[in-house]
Design an enzyme around this catalytic site. Structure first.
Site, mmCIF file in Angstrom:
data_model
loop_
_atom_site.group_PDB
_atom_site.id
_atom_site.type_symbol
_atom_site.label_atom_id
_atom_site.label_comp_id
_atom_site.label_asym_id
_atom_site.label_seq_id
_atom_site.Cartn_x
_atom_site.Cartn_y
_atom_site.Cartn_z
ATOM 1 N N SER A 120 0.678 -1.429 0.021
ATOM 2 C CA SER A 120 -0.027 0.002 -0.226
ATOM 3 C C SER A 120 0.858 1.274 -0.031
ATOM 4 C CB SER A 120 -0.758 -0.066 1.317
ATOM 5 O OG SER A 120 -1.996 1.153 1.058
ATOM 6 N N HIS A 121 0.652 2.155 1.173
ATOM 7 C CA HIS A 121 1.481 3.323 1.043
ATOM 8 C C HIS A 121 2.766 3.503 1.669
ATOM 9 C CE1 HIS A 121 -0.565 2.178 4.762
ATOM 10 N NE2 HIS A 121 0.349 3.085 5.344
ATOM 11 N N ASP A 285 -2.812 6.195 -3.219
ATOM 12 C CA ASP A 285 -1.457 5.885 -2.539
ATOM 13 C C ASP A 285 -0.962 4.785 -3.527
ATOM 14 O OD1 ASP A 285 -3.658 3.945 -2.423
ATOM 15 O OD2 ASP A 285 -2.684 3.353 -0.508
ATOM 16 N N ASP A 287 -0.992 1.503 -3.877
ATOM 17 C CA ASP A 287 -1.707 0.399 -4.624
ATOM 18 C C ASP A 287 -3.438 1.281 -4.924
ATOM 19 O OD1 ASP A 287 -2.731 0.913 -1.830
ATOM 20 O OD2 ASP A 287 -3.677 -1.071 -1.939
ATOM 21 N N ASP A 289 -5.840 2.622 -3.287
ATOM 22 C CA ASP A 289 -7.128 2.458 -2.698
ATOM 23 C C ASP A 289 -7.520 3.542 -1.665
ATOM 24 O OD1 ASP A 289 -5.194 1.804 -0.941
ATOM 25 O OD2 ASP A 289 -6.206 -0.322 0.022
ATOM 26 N N ARG A 290 -6.404 4.481 -1.651
ATOM 27 C CA ARG A 290 -6.430 5.546 -0.870
ATOM 28 C C ARG A 290 -6.679 6.796 -1.462
ATOM 29 N NH1 ARG A 290 -2.871 5.448 4.887
ATOM 30 N NH2 ARG A 290 -3.414 3.323 5.350
ATOM 31 N N LYS A 386 -11.478 -0.306 -0.721
ATOM 32 C CA LYS A 386 -11.550 1.388 -0.878
ATOM 33 C C LYS A 386 -11.176 1.670 -2.215
ATOM 34 C CE LYS A 386 -7.623 1.915 2.217
ATOM 35 N NZ LYS A 386 -7.399 0.780 2.949
HETATM 36 C C1 VG1 Z 1 -4.201 1.303 8.298
HETATM 37 C C2 VG1 Z 1 -5.400 2.378 8.533
HETATM 38 C C3 VG1 Z 1 -6.607 1.469 8.181
HETATM 39 C C4 VG1 Z 1 -6.424 0.988 6.850
HETATM 40 C C5 VG1 Z 1 -5.024 0.049 6.695
HETATM 41 C C6 VG1 Z 1 -5.034 -0.355 5.223
HETATM 42 O O1 VG1 Z 1 -4.089 0.252 9.367
HETATM 43 O O2 VG1 Z 1 -5.429 2.726 9.908
HETATM 44 O O3 VG1 Z 1 -7.825 2.307 8.243
HETATM 45 O O4 VG1 Z 1 -7.703 0.121 6.511
HETATM 46 O O5 VG1 Z 1 -4.120 1.000 6.765
HETATM 47 O O6 VG1 Z 1 -5.033 0.459 4.412
HETATM 48 P P1 VG1 Z 1 -3.366 0.544 10.432
HETATM 49 O O7 VG1 Z 1 -3.643 -0.889 11.276
HETATM 50 O O8 VG1 Z 1 -2.056 0.699 10.267
HETATM 51 O O9 VG1 Z 1 -3.881 1.506 11.540
HETATM 52 V V1 VG1 Z 1 -4.062 0.574 3.005
HETATM 53 O O10 VG1 Z 1 -4.164 1.642 1.931
HETATM 54 O O11 VG1 Z 1 -2.552 0.232 3.819
HETATM 55 O O12 VG1 Z 1 -4.292 -0.969 2.320
HETATM 56 CO CO CO Z 2 -3.502 1.278 -0.152
#
Ligand code: VG1
Ligand code: CO
Length: 562
Positions: A120-121, A285, A287, A289-290, A386
């Site tokens: 992801s990010h 981000d 991937d 989704d954000r 998302k």
């Molecule tokens: C974080 C965010 C959460 C989101 C997750 C995955 O998780 O707080 O809201 O769903 O990342 O997003 P955590 O456990 O680090 O708080 V992504 O765009 O990284 O798939």
């Molecule tokens: Co992401």
């Protein structure tokens, strides 16, 4: 047809103990995945734990955010998957599929599941992060029951199966056959483009752009997976000038940056938007989704963003004109901004734990249309992830809608002001303390938890201005399958509805990340547009005092403030 299109080898291996998927898949440093059989073990564990009827004769979608090591892992997934009986793999060209695009393809192709390669990010490159996530046949991240089985399988693994086929060329669209097994390489973008064109009013957006030739948009792909998607949508489809996209060529290391759309990491976008006086700035981000939505005079808080989209959806967005709003939802730490919209429109609102996987059952049961997380995640039941670009186009669609009947230009800030006038404002901020020593973070958390259950309720702060009415570790019972998820974050609620929430992240790859969330409601007209940090100052002080964060972790200042 030959009887044996490939031969299968069984390789002896021994388990690793740390393959427990977190909030969204297994995320570790690339070098961890590079250890002997580490990746092979986890991939085999996915196939072993794949929900009934299992991998034999299944269809599996594979793709990722383009980060370093992805292509290598996709080759392994295909070889191990075929050996486990997978009948067909659908792979994005060059291995590329944004997370929401993969979710769409799983649903459209009625695949049995998908394997998404992304962290992801989190930053990419050989010294940074990699991730593997399993999605089920509804297109959404596997629920805890499945990720638990994957973890169990990983702990007892003694062998994995692999075929001896040559590496696949992911560059060429088309199909490769091995006996009656197929690897289909598809255009990564076209299905997604078709989908968003169905959902949104592209004609309305185009007439808006035509009527407002001075309107400026800047989409920043942060060198992540949405680059190609952004180009197809904003430039080729909507006809915006090339200067409307930036950092839209996916890179294996995201240009050495965090591909994370927030005010800290998307600093280049923020600078551009301010300097060039851009009306509509957006980013997604790594991937895809954000999302982040900003303008030269406003930052749209993600908790507010989903509330605004929910408020306008059934009037402005064709998809919701058709389906109506079946229900709304947010993750627990997300502000209750959307709750007020739900109340006004008389629809149900659900509060689920952090992580998109918790929205899936409600969507599958037809009880949820639009939902969001404070962490820049916004989406709907069009897929089961998302969806960053969906949110960006949703805002563009709403902007086009409100301006279609207006003499003077209505900006993003104007939309927010109108929203606050109507609903009041839930001030919200999140403080992240990244790469904190794990022991200190765990101790801080367990001691705060003990306080929550040991007399915090009834305590007053700041001369009686804030009194705790509830303090607990959030626990969730899924309304559809009744599964229970415990320990989802400490939630302290005050008599005026203000909230402090404390969680430990489940997506980091080194040390611990402590997250503090602050929320306070305001409906006095003169206070609606004040600075968020000023509004929340008292709550922030209380949180730091009761958690003793500094004593436990040595941290004074957060790494990221949202
Ligand atoms: C974080 C965010 C959460 C989101 C997750 C995955 O998780 O707080 O809201 O769903 O990342 O997003 P955590 O456990 O680090 O708080 V992504 O765009 O990284 O798939
Ligand atoms: Co992401």
């Amino acid at each position: 047809m030959s009887a044996a299109p490939f031969s299968t080898e069984v390789i002896a291996t021994s388990p690793y103990t740390d393959q427990k998927p977190g909030t969204s898949g297994l995320r570790k440093k690339v070098r961890v995945f590079m250890q002997d059989n580490y990746t092979e073990n986890f991939v085999q564990a996915i196939f072993t734990a794949m929900p009934a009827p299992g991998p034999k004769d299944s269809v599996v979608v594979v793709g990722g955010d383009g980060r370093y090591y992805m292509k290598h892992v996709i080759q392994k997934i295909i070889k191990i998957g075929l050996a486990n009986g997978v009948k067909k793999f659908i792979v994005g060209q060059d291995g590329i599929l944004s997370t929401p695009a993969a979710s769409n393809i799983i649903r459209k192709a009625q695949a049995n599941g998908g394997i998404l390669l992304t962290a992801s990010h989190n930053p990419g490159g050989i010294d940074n992060d990699f991730g593997i996530k399993y999605n089920t046949s509804n297109g959404g991240p596997a629920p805890e029951s499945v990720t638990d089985s994957i973890f169990e399988a990983s702990k007892v693994i003694s062998e994995y199966k692999i075929t001896d086929i040559p590496d696949i060329d992911f560059n060429k669209i088309g199909s490769v056959h091995f006996g009656d097994h197929t690897i289909e390489i598809i255009d990564s973008i076209s299905d997604y483009l078709d989908m968003v064109k169905e959902i949104f009013d592209f004609n309305l957006i185009k007439s808006f752009l035509k009527a407002h030739p001075d309107f400026t948009l800047l989409f920043d792909g942060l060198n992540g997976v949405t680059g190609g998607y952004g180009r197809r949508i904003f430039i080729e489809e909507l006809g915006l000038p090339l200067s409307s996209i930036d950092q839209c060529v996916p890179m294996e290391d995201f240009g050495g940056e965090h591909p994370d759309p927030n005010l800290t990491y998307a600093h280049k976008l923020v600078k551009n938007v301010n300097e060039k006086k851009i009306d509509f700035g957006a980013a997604s981000d790594g991937d895809g989704d954000r999302n982040m939505i900003i303008s030269n005079d406003w930052f749209v808080n993600p908790s507010d963003s989903v509330a605004v989209i929910a408020d306008y959806a059934k009037h402005a967005i064709p998809y919701f004109k058709k389906t109506g709003i079946r229900g709304l939802a947010r993750s627990m730490p997300t502000s209750a901004s959307i709750d007020r919209v739900a109340e006004y429109h008389k629809v149900k609102v659900y509060e689920v734990p952090t992580g998109w996987k918790f929205f899936g059952n409600l969507m599958d049961a037809g009880q949820l249309s639009i939902c969001g997380e404070e962490s820049f995640g916004t989406g709907s039941d069009h897929v089961r992830e998302k969806d960053g670009l969906w949110a960006v186009i949703a805002w563009l669609n709403i902007l086009a809608y409100v301006n279609s009947n207006s003499q003077s230009f209505i900006s993003i800030k104007d939309i927010m002001e109108t929203h606050y006038d109507k609903y009041g404002r839930n001030f919200f901020s999140r403080y992240d303390y990244e790469e904190v020593d794990s022991n200190g973070a765990n101790k801080m958390y367990s001691d705060l938890k003990a306080k929550c259950y040991g007399g915090l309720v009834g305590t007053s702060f700041l001369n009686g201005a804030f009194t705790v009415i509830s303090a607990e570790d959030f626990e969730y019972t899924d309304p559809i399958d009744h599964s229970v998820s415990k320990n989802q974050g400490l939630r302290i609620i005050f008599s005026d509805g203000s909230r402090i929430i404390v969680r430990l992240s489940g997506t980091g790859s080194s040390g611990a990340t402590v997250r503090f969330y602050f929320e306070m409601f305001e409906n006095r007209t003169e206070k609606l547009m004040i600075d968020t940090q000023v509004a929340l100052k008292p709550l922030i002080e209380i949180a730091l005092e009761i958690s003793k964060l500094k004593e436990y972790t040595g941290r004074d200042e957060p790494t990221v403030i949202t």
